[in-house]
Write an enzyme that holds these catalytic residues in place. Structure first.
Site, PDB file in Angstrom:
ATOM      1  N   ALA A 100       0.834  -1.207   0.000  1.00  0.00           N
ATOM      2  CA  ALA A 100       0.000   0.000   0.000  1.00  0.00           C
ATOM      3  C   ALA A 100       0.869   1.257   0.000  1.00  0.00           C
ATOM      4  O   ALA A 100       0.559   2.242  -0.677  1.00  0.00           O
ATOM      5  CB  ALA A 100      -0.922  -0.005   1.211  1.00  0.00           C
ATOM      6  N   HIS A 123       9.484  -7.939  -3.543  1.00  0.00           N
ATOM      7  CA  HIS A 123       8.181  -8.582  -3.716  1.00  0.00           C
ATOM      8  C   HIS A 123       7.683  -8.181  -5.092  1.00  0.00           C
ATOM      9  O   HIS A 123       7.791  -7.019  -5.484  1.00  0.00           O
ATOM     10  CB  HIS A 123       7.243  -8.075  -2.616  1.00  0.00           C
ATOM     11  CG  HIS A 123       5.951  -8.825  -2.507  1.00  0.00           C
ATOM     12  ND1 HIS A 123       5.794 -10.127  -2.927  1.00  0.00           N
ATOM     13  CD2 HIS A 123       4.743  -8.445  -1.991  1.00  0.00           C
ATOM     14  CE1 HIS A 123       4.552 -10.520  -2.664  1.00  0.00           C
ATOM     15  NE2 HIS A 123       3.905  -9.517  -2.112  1.00  0.00           N
TER      16      HIS A 123
END
Length: 347
Positions: A100, A123
């Site tokens: 986020a 990631h």
């Protein structure tokens, strides 16, 4: 080099073929800006610094993580900067904020991705789900990934102990012709034991499945189920916890890590061996449909969307703490807190 994993041959990079000295040479003119000092940031930044690389940290000022960075030895104005200033100074931007957080900061990061820089992830989420995140890097930069197979805390602890945590590596985009050397050098620099090749899509789908499965979600569910059955049948909290968690984590899993499941079985009683061999397939058959459902949810992007929706809400951390408190306050983990205090090394 190529190594066989079972019957499949894969590309791996070891410290022997790509030593730390070579990694330092590859990155000698780079400024590595670690953006974010939460989960992966501290371990990777400190390991890189201790290995002799030129590292700075970018973090929001007047935050707990800024204070943590200062406590870890990063100096404001010298090696610790506000996020956007670190983006400007860095030639390699290690984008280690939460998924986020990456979405929120992306416009600021993107404008500092001038030709020749590298954008590094741990990631594959942001790039793989670009339709949801809006993260589309410019074409003239390297986009690379090193994903340690564990938490940043474990990465740092193992580094300090002289060990290494295995990592995957991937190249999404080679904008400079140097992406391979850069990503491998960074993988060695952060303290990887060895590096195995993947791509951004495979990294994120395996990672999301693993976190929700055997690494975190499934293991907590299995712990809870066995503990509750033992308690319902008259076993005390200490007995139920020791048989469910303590023996697994303190005795058996270290044996598995050392030489594999078969070796662990061979070092248990014949009664335990018989029971384990009889029951592992029923447990596999019972849980495999759940894992198939989970993987489908990951593959179709449902899990990514859930993560973005929940983690982007202003009250996310408040709700997260309430859910974690439910785990922390459960009888099983309250029993665990007492058991851990009684370990010989704590007395």
């Amino acid at each position: 080099m190529k190594l066989k994993f079972g019957s499949v041959e894969e590309n791996v990079v070891t410290r022997e073929e790509f030593p730390l000295e070579k990694a330092r040479e590859v990155l000698k003119d780079e400024v590595i800006a670690v953006l974010g000092y939460g989960v992966q940031g501290p371990g990777q930044a400190l390991n890189l610094k201790d290995n002799g690389f030129n590292v700075i940290v970018g973090q929001r000022k007047d935050s707990k993580t800024w204070d943590k960075a200062v406590a870890d030895g990063w100096v404001p104005g010298e090696t610790l900067f506000e996020l956007e200033e670190a983006c400007e100074k860095g030639t390699i931007l290690q984008f280690l904020l939460s998924d986020a957080g990456q979405i929120a900061l992306w416009p600021s990061v993107k404008k500092h991705l001038t030709p020749g820089k590298a954008l590094y992830f741990s990631h594959g989420f942001g790039v793989t789900y670009k339709e949801k995140t809006g993260i589309v890097p410019p074409a003239d930069v390297d986009v690379i990934l090193v994903a340690p197979k564990g938490s940043g805390t474990s990465l740092r602890r193992m580094f300090v102990e002289g060990r290494g945590l295995n990592s995957s590596y991937a190249i999404f985009q080679d904008g400079t012709g140097r992406a391979k050397d850069r990503v491998v050098a960074l993988g060695i620099g952060v303290g990887s034991g060895y590096l195995f090749e993947t791509d951004f899509y495979r990294e994120v789908t395996s990672d999301l499945t693993g976190e929700r499965g055997t690494l975190m979600g499934a293991i907590q569910g299995i712990f809870a189920a066995q503990y509750e059955v033992l308690r319902a049948n008259g076993h005390t909290p200490s007995e139920a916890f020791n048989e469910t968690v303590e023996e697994l984590t303190q005795s058996l899993m270290p044996l598995v890590a050392e030489n594999g499941m078969d070796w662990m079985y061979a070092n248990c009683s014949t009664t335990a061996q018989r029971g384990a061999l009889d029951w592992w397939k029923p447990f596999r058959d019972a849980t495999k449909p759940v894992f198939e459902e989970l993987y489908d949810s990951v593959k179709t992007g449902k899990e990514a969307q859930k993560s973005i929706d929940s983690n982007s809400k202003s009250d996310y951390r408040v709700k997260l703490e309430a859910e974690l408190k439910e785990l922390r306050d459960s009888e099983m983990w309250q029993a665990g807190a007492t058991v851990r205090k009684l370990r010989p090394e704590n007395n």
